[in-house]
Design an enzyme around this catalytic site. Sequence first.
Site, PDB file in Angstrom:
ATOM      1  N   HIS A  17      -0.609  -1.425  34.694  1.00  0.00           N
ATOM      2  CA  HIS A  17       0.709  -1.871  35.155  1.00  0.00           C
ATOM      3  C   HIS A  17       1.853  -0.976  34.673  1.00  0.00           C
ATOM      4  CE1 HIS A  17      -1.634  -5.597  35.614  1.00  0.00           C
ATOM      5  NE2 HIS A  17      -0.753  -5.919  36.539  1.00  0.00           N
TER       6      HIS A  17
ATOM      7  N   HIS B 124      -6.802  -4.980  28.218  1.00  0.00           N
ATOM      8  CA  HIS B 124      -6.650  -5.299  29.642  1.00  0.00           C
ATOM      9  C   HIS B 124      -7.197  -6.666  30.057  1.00  0.00           C
ATOM     10  CE1 HIS B 124      -6.317  -4.940  33.997  1.00  0.00           C
ATOM     11  NE2 HIS B 124      -7.611  -5.145  34.114  1.00  0.00           N
TER      12      HIS B 124
HETATM   13 FE   LIG Z   1      -2.714  -6.701  30.389  1.00  0.00          FE
HETATM   14 FE   LIG Z   2      -3.945  -4.166  32.409  1.00  0.00          FE
END
Ligand SMILES: [Fe+2]
Ligand SMILES: [Fe+2]
Length: 262
Positions: A68, A176
Amino acid sequence: MNILFFGDISGKIGRRAVASVLPGLKKKYQPDVIIANADNVTHGNGINETHLNYLREQGIDIFTAGDHTLRRPQTRELLTDKEVPVLRPANTENAEGEGAKVFEIGEKKLLVISLLGRTFIDENIPSPFVVLKEILHAYNDKVDAILVDFHAEATSEKAALPWYIDGKVTAVLGTHTHVQTADERILPGGTAVITDVGFCGARDSVIGVDKDEIINHFLTGGGFRMNIPEYGDAQVNAVYIQTAADGKATTIERINTIVKIT
Ligand SMILES: [Fe+2]
Ligand SMILES: [Fe+2]
C-alpha cells in the site's frame, strides 16, 4: 544491537496504541533502534508527513514499506527526500526512494531492506529472492547487522526466503497478513525469523478494517471502504531482536499486547 520492530501500524488507533506502549517497551528492552512497518499508517495507505513526524517523536527511527505504500502520493513525495527514514519495497521498479539503506546506530551500521512478496500480491514485480541477493552482494561485509522486512501474503514465500539467506542477514521479519505467527526462531546459520510479526491496530476488526464492511464485501463480492475503527481495544504486535558482534541474531522475542484506546 537491540532492535524493536513493529508490525504494520494501521490507522489512527494503531498510531495511538504504539505511542501508548512505547515508553514501557523502551524501558524493558532498551532498544538501540526502533523500526516499524508503515504500509498502513495513514488511513490504511502509506504514511503522510504529519504521521511520520508523530511516530518519530514517539521514538520510531526507521519505516519499512509494503503493497500500500506507493498508493499515497504524499508517501511517494516523502520518498524523494533522502533524509526521510522511509523505505519503499526494494523490488519495486520505477519508484521513488530506496528499498535498502544503511543507518548509523551509535557506532554501528544497520542495513535495513524492505521487500515485497509476489505470490497473491503482484507476480510481475522482480523476484525478492534475486533482488535480496543483489543487495547483499553490494553491501558485503560493510555493515554490522542486516534486517529484512519481507512484506508478503504467502506463508510459503515467507518461509522460503530466510532459508535462502540463512546466516547472511540478522533477521527476516514477515509483515502484511496482520496476524502474528507463533513460529519465531533463530535458524541454524543465525538468522532470526518470524513468518508474520502481526500488526498494530483495531482488535475487533478484520485485520484492522471495520468488520461489517469486510463481511459485506464477502457476502456481496463488492468493494469496501477502508474504514478503520478509531476506538476500543487495540493490539500491538512487535518483535525484539538482539544481535551479536558478528551480526547474527541471539534473541527473537514476540510481543503481543492489548491497550484500550478511548
Ligand atoms: Fe498491512
Ligand atoms: Fe500490506
